[in-house]
Scaffold this motif. Structure first.
Motif, PDB file in Angstrom:
ATOM      1  N   THR A  23      31.857   9.053  55.818  1.00 24.74           N
ATOM      2  CA  THR A  23      32.824   8.251  56.553  1.00 24.74           C
ATOM      3  C   THR A  23      33.199   8.996  57.822  1.00 24.74           C
ATOM      4  O   THR A  23      32.947  10.193  57.954  1.00 24.74           O
ATOM      5  CB  THR A  23      34.100   8.003  55.732  1.00 24.74           C
ATOM      6  OG1 THR A  23      34.817   9.231  55.600  1.00 24.74           O
ATOM      7  CG2 THR A  23      33.776   7.451  54.361  1.00 24.74           C
ATOM      8  N   CYS A  24      33.824   8.284  58.757  1.00 23.40           N
ATOM      9  CA  CYS A  24      34.205   8.919  60.020  1.00 23.40           C
ATOM     10  C   CYS A  24      35.450   9.780  59.870  1.00 23.40           C
ATOM     11  O   CYS A  24      35.766  10.575  60.758  1.00 23.40           O
ATOM     12  CB  CYS A  24      34.418   7.875  61.118  1.00 23.40           C
ATOM     13  SG  CYS A  24      35.666   6.627  60.718  1.00 23.40           S
ATOM     14  N   SER A  25      36.163   9.628  58.736  1.00 28.38           N
ATOM     15  CA  SER A  25      37.362  10.437  58.513  1.00 28.38           C
ATOM     16  C   SER A  25      37.670  10.531  57.029  1.00 28.38           C
ATOM     17  O   SER A  25      37.774   9.507  56.352  1.00 28.38           O
ATOM     18  CB  SER A  25      38.567   9.830  59.236  1.00 28.38           C
ATOM     19  OG  SER A  25      39.757  10.493  58.872  1.00 28.38           O
ATOM     20  N   PRO A  26      37.852  11.742  56.505  1.00 26.74           N
ATOM     21  CA  PRO A  26      38.251  11.873  55.095  1.00 26.74           C
ATOM     22  C   PRO A  26      39.598  11.198  54.807  1.00 26.74           C
ATOM     23  O   PRO A  26      39.873  10.817  53.675  1.00 26.74           O
ATOM     24  CB  PRO A  26      38.346  13.393  54.894  1.00 26.74           C
ATOM     25  CG  PRO A  26      37.525  13.988  55.994  1.00 26.74           C
ATOM     26  CD  PRO A  26      37.654  13.043  57.143  1.00 26.74           C
ATOM     27  N   ALA A  27      40.427  11.040  55.851  1.00 25.44           N
ATOM     28  CA  ALA A  27      41.751  10.437  55.672  1.00 25.44           C
ATOM     29  C   ALA A  27      41.680   8.974  55.269  1.00 25.44           C
ATOM     30  O   ALA A  27      42.673   8.400  54.812  1.00 25.44           O
ATOM     31  CB  ALA A  27      42.576  10.582  56.951  1.00 25.44           C
ATOM     32  N   LEU A  28      40.513   8.346  55.403  1.00 24.14           N
ATOM     33  CA  LEU A  28      40.365   6.956  54.976  1.00 24.14           C
ATOM     34  C   LEU A  28      40.593   6.809  53.473  1.00 24.14           C
ATOM     35  O   LEU A  28      40.916   5.721  52.996  1.00 24.14           O
ATOM     36  CB  LEU A  28      38.973   6.436  55.345  1.00 24.14           C
ATOM     37  CG  LEU A  28      38.744   6.067  56.811  1.00 24.14           C
ATOM     38  CD1 LEU A  28      37.255   5.886  57.087  1.00 24.14           C
ATOM     39  CD2 LEU A  28      39.510   4.810  57.181  1.00 24.14           C
ATOM     40  N   PRO A  45      43.409   6.421  60.364  1.00 29.35           N
ATOM     41  CA  PRO A  45      41.991   6.792  60.284  1.00 29.35           C
ATOM     42  C   PRO A  45      41.094   5.581  60.442  1.00 29.35           C
ATOM     43  O   PRO A  45      41.460   4.460  60.127  1.00 29.35           O
ATOM     44  CB  PRO A  45      41.881   7.402  58.882  1.00 29.35           C
ATOM     45  CG  PRO A  45      42.985   6.759  58.105  1.00 29.35           C
ATOM     46  CD  PRO A  45      44.109   6.584  59.088  1.00 29.35           C
ATOM     47  N   GLY A  46      39.905   5.824  60.949  1.00 31.43           N
ATOM     48  CA  GLY A  46      38.971   4.742  61.210  1.00 31.43           C
ATOM     49  C   GLY A  46      38.522   4.777  62.656  1.00 31.43           C
ATOM     50  O   GLY A  46      38.680   5.781  63.362  1.00 31.43           O
ATOM     51  N   ALA A  47      37.977   3.685  63.133  1.00 31.14           N
ATOM     52  CA  ALA A  47      37.343   3.664  64.443  1.00 31.14           C
ATOM     53  C   ALA A  47      38.284   3.980  65.594  1.00 31.14           C
ATOM     54  O   ALA A  47      37.861   4.517  66.618  1.00 31.14           O
ATOM     55  CB  ALA A  47      36.679   2.303  64.671  1.00 31.14           C
ATOM     56  N   LEU A 371      24.413  -1.427  61.549  1.00 35.53           N
ATOM     57  CA  LEU A 371      23.691  -0.514  62.440  1.00 35.53           C
ATOM     58  C   LEU A 371      24.244   0.902  62.357  1.00 35.53           C
ATOM     59  O   LEU A 371      23.492   1.879  62.413  1.00 35.53           O
ATOM     60  CB  LEU A 371      23.782  -1.009  63.888  1.00 35.53           C
ATOM     61  CG  LEU A 371      22.783  -2.058  64.345  1.00 35.53           C
ATOM     62  CD1 LEU A 371      23.144  -2.528  65.741  1.00 35.53           C
ATOM     63  CD2 LEU A 371      21.357  -1.513  64.315  1.00 35.53           C
ATOM     64  N   ASP A 372      25.552   1.029  62.250  1.00 41.20           N
ATOM     65  CA  ASP A 372      26.188   2.341  62.192  1.00 41.20           C
ATOM     66  C   ASP A 372      26.094   2.862  60.751  1.00 41.20           C
ATOM     67  O   ASP A 372      26.634   2.249  59.837  1.00 41.20           O
ATOM     68  CB  ASP A 372      27.647   2.233  62.619  1.00 41.20           C
ATOM     69  CG  ASP A 372      28.339   3.579  62.729  1.00 41.20           C
ATOM     70  OD1 ASP A 372      27.704   4.602  62.415  1.00 41.20           O
ATOM     71  OD2 ASP A 372      29.517   3.615  63.122  1.00 41.20           O
ATOM     72  N   PRO A 373      25.414   3.983  60.525  1.00 39.48           N
ATOM     73  CA  PRO A 373      25.244   4.471  59.153  1.00 39.48           C
ATOM     74  C   PRO A 373      26.494   5.122  58.566  1.00 39.48           C
ATOM     75  O   PRO A 373      26.530   5.436  57.384  1.00 39.48           O
ATOM     76  CB  PRO A 373      24.126   5.510  59.297  1.00 39.48           C
ATOM     77  CG  PRO A 373      24.276   6.022  60.692  1.00 39.48           C
ATOM     78  CD  PRO A 373      24.707   4.823  61.505  1.00 39.48           C
ATOM     79  N   VAL A 374      27.536   5.288  59.378  1.00 37.35           N
ATOM     80  CA  VAL A 374      28.760   5.928  58.925  1.00 37.35           C
ATOM     81  C   VAL A 374      29.817   4.867  58.643  1.00 37.35           C
ATOM     82  O   VAL A 374      30.045   3.977  59.474  1.00 37.35           O
ATOM     83  CB  VAL A 374      29.291   6.930  59.982  1.00 37.35           C
ATOM     84  CG1 VAL A 374      30.614   7.535  59.535  1.00 37.35           C
ATOM     85  CG2 VAL A 374      28.260   8.026  60.228  1.00 37.35           C
ATOM     86  N   ILE A 375      30.464   4.943  57.483  1.00 39.36           N
ATOM     87  CA  ILE A 375      31.522   3.988  57.153  1.00 39.36           C
ATOM     88  C   ILE A 375      32.750   4.304  58.003  1.00 39.36           C
ATOM     89  O   ILE A 375      33.367   5.356  57.837  1.00 39.36           O
ATOM     90  CB  ILE A 375      31.885   4.050  55.662  1.00 39.36           C
ATOM     91  CG1 ILE A 375      30.688   3.623  54.813  1.00 39.36           C
ATOM     92  CG2 ILE A 375      33.076   3.152  55.361  1.00 39.36           C
ATOM     93  CD1 ILE A 375      30.936   3.716  53.315  1.00 39.36           C
ATOM     94  N   CYS A 376      33.071   3.402  58.913  1.00 41.90           N
ATOM     95  CA  CYS A 376      34.199   3.630  59.821  1.00 41.90           C
ATOM     96  C   CYS A 376      34.842   2.282  60.148  1.00 41.90           C
ATOM     97  O   CYS A 376      34.534   1.663  61.170  1.00 41.90           O
ATOM     98  CB  CYS A 376      33.735   4.330  61.100  1.00 41.90           C
ATOM     99  SG  CYS A 376      35.073   5.049  62.079  1.00 41.90           S
ATOM    100  N   PRO A 377      35.732   1.803  59.303  1.00 43.38           N
ATOM    101  CA  PRO A 377      36.311   0.468  59.490  1.00 43.38           C
ATOM    102  C   PRO A 377      37.301   0.419  60.652  1.00 43.38           C
ATOM    103  O   PRO A 377      37.697   1.443  61.211  1.00 43.38           O
ATOM    104  CB  PRO A 377      37.026   0.219  58.158  1.00 43.38           C
ATOM    105  CG  PRO A 377      37.410   1.584  57.688  1.00 43.38           C
ATOM    106  CD  PRO A 377      36.279   2.476  58.110  1.00 43.38           C
TER     107      PRO A 377
END
Length: 427
Positions: A23-28, A45-47, A371-377
């Motif tokens: 994910t883009c942030s552990p805080a998610l 956290p997130g995009a 397309l983005d392989p990272v989970i970042c809502p």
């Protein structure tokens, strides 16, 4: 598997999570109320976590402990019981980007354009619970009847893009453009500038457009709205999303050299008088942090790994990404394209991860991935949680209205003018 569940498993270091595994942030993995009491407002956290939230960003008060500590099954039971008790007196609207754990309770799911229409079609409901973000709830308040209460379950569910254009900055820009172009129409009756605001903007900016002969657009009808504006104006001031404005106008044949950027932090927007005089579309320096994450390299990788893949991206993506994709369209366009495809099709989608995962679950006959392989809502959509939904619904059962969103009449009246113009322009 929902995005929330995947994030939880990733945070525990489990090996049972299919790709992507980051994910883009552990805080998610933290509950959204953990961010409600921070000393300064932030998107979470997130995009949008790297975007600066203005000091006036709405804050959510502390969620009562019983909702913070309730289990998922308990919240589910309480939400469904409250819905049954309230019946047709309440309608829940859910945006495509909302987490699965919340959108499952929505009576209507759609994009911002569809939800704006839905707000006008539920006159029997006493309350509209909007599981989206702040500007959407404002729009629902302005389009619904005065007797209806519009509720945003978490006041901290804002929008970083919407905050990139504020009424003071846009008014200052308008004053400078009026100083340069004057205010008299040309021989064909076209005004020097027509303001167009994306739906992702404050009620104040929608009101500004209503007062100055402008209009609101969504990603569904942006091209039709620009055609409407070009019929009435020599050029357009488009805010806050530069990418939607650029991609839409480019597809309509407007040369890039006639689309200067206006940066409100620079004198004269960082451009010059002649460039502005030659312009057709003046773009505001704003963007969506979700769609800014997509790249041409991701498209190249998808095509290398899945020959024949159909790449569809949202028009809020940067121009090189839109140019490299097979198609670009609104969230509803993406949904309809997948629905109409031959079984066995493969799609690489460039939009918010919750929607992409939901589409993959709804259409198992296709291969669908983000397309983005990272989970970042979307940071702000993710601030809505079943705990907040249960809290506002049980409040309604008890006769209490929490988190009501209201727009002052002096703002709402001109904003409705711009919104009704939008609703009249069909995609």
């Amino acid at each position: 598997m929902s995005v929330t569940t995947a994030i939880e498993l990733i945070s525990r270091g489990t090996t049972a999570v299919p790709a992507p595994t980051s994910t883009c942030s552990p805080a998610l993995a933290r509950d959204p109320w953990a961010f409600d009491a921070l000393p300064m407002p932030e998107y979470g956290p997130g995009a949008s976590m790297g975007d600066t939230a203005p000091p006036a960003t709405p804050r959510q008060g502390e969620l009562p402990e019983e909702y913070r500590t309730a289990s998922a099954p308990d919240l589910d039971r309480r939400i469904r019981a409250a819905k049954e008790t309230l019946g047709e007196s309440v309608v829940i609207l859910g945006h495509f980007y909302q987490r699965d754990e919340v959108v499952q309770y929505a009576d209507f799911v759609g994009d911002s354009y569809q939800l704006a229409r839905a707000a006008t079609e539920r006159a029997e409901a006493e309350a509209i619970v909007f599981c989206g973000v702040h500007f959407m709830a404002e729009t629902a308040d302005m389009l619904s009847t005065p007797q209806q209460a519009v509720i945003l379950p978490n006041l901290a569910a804002g929008c970083s893009m919407a905050d990139m254009a504020d009424i003071d900055s846009v008014s200052e820009c308008w004053e400078q453009l009026t100083e340069l172009f004057g205010s008299e129409p040309d021989a064909d009756g076209r005004q020097p500038v027509i303001p167009v605001t994306y739906m992702n903007s404050s009620a104040a900016l929608k009101g500004f457009c209503g007062e100055h002969g402008g209009i609101v657009c969504t990603s569904s009808n942006a091209a039709a709205v620009l055609e409407w504006a070009f019929e009435r104006g020599q050029r357009v001031l488009f805010f806050p999303d530069q990418h939607l404005g650029r991609n839409t106008a480019k597809a309509m044949g407007v040369p890039l050299e006639h689309m200067p950027m206006w940066n409100p932090r620079k004198p004269w927007g960082g451009t010059d008088e002649q460039t502005l005089r030659d312009s057709r579309v003046i773009l505001w320096h704003g963007f969506c942090s979700v769609h800014k994450r997509f790249t041409v390299a991701q498209i190249d990788k998808a095509r290398a790994e899945f020959p024949g893949v159909r790449v569809i991206v949202h028009p809020e993506c940067p121009m090189p990404v839109v140019d490299a994709a097979d198609e670009a369209g609104s969230t509803d366009y993406i949904r309809k394209a997948i629905d109409a495809a031959e079984p066995g099709s493969t799609f690489a989608i460039g939009t918010e991860i919750n929607m992409v995962n939901r589409l993959a679950a709804q259409y198992p006959q296709h291969t669908i991935f983000c397309l983005d392989p990272v989970i970042c809502p979307c940071s702000t959509m993710y601030r809505i949680h079943p705990g907040y939904l249960a809290w506002v619904l049980e409040g309604l059962v008890e006769g209490r209205v929490m988190n009501r969103i209201t727009v002052a009449d002096n703002v709402a009246e001109p904003a409705r003018v711009a919104l009704n113009r939008m609703l009249a322009v069909r995609p």
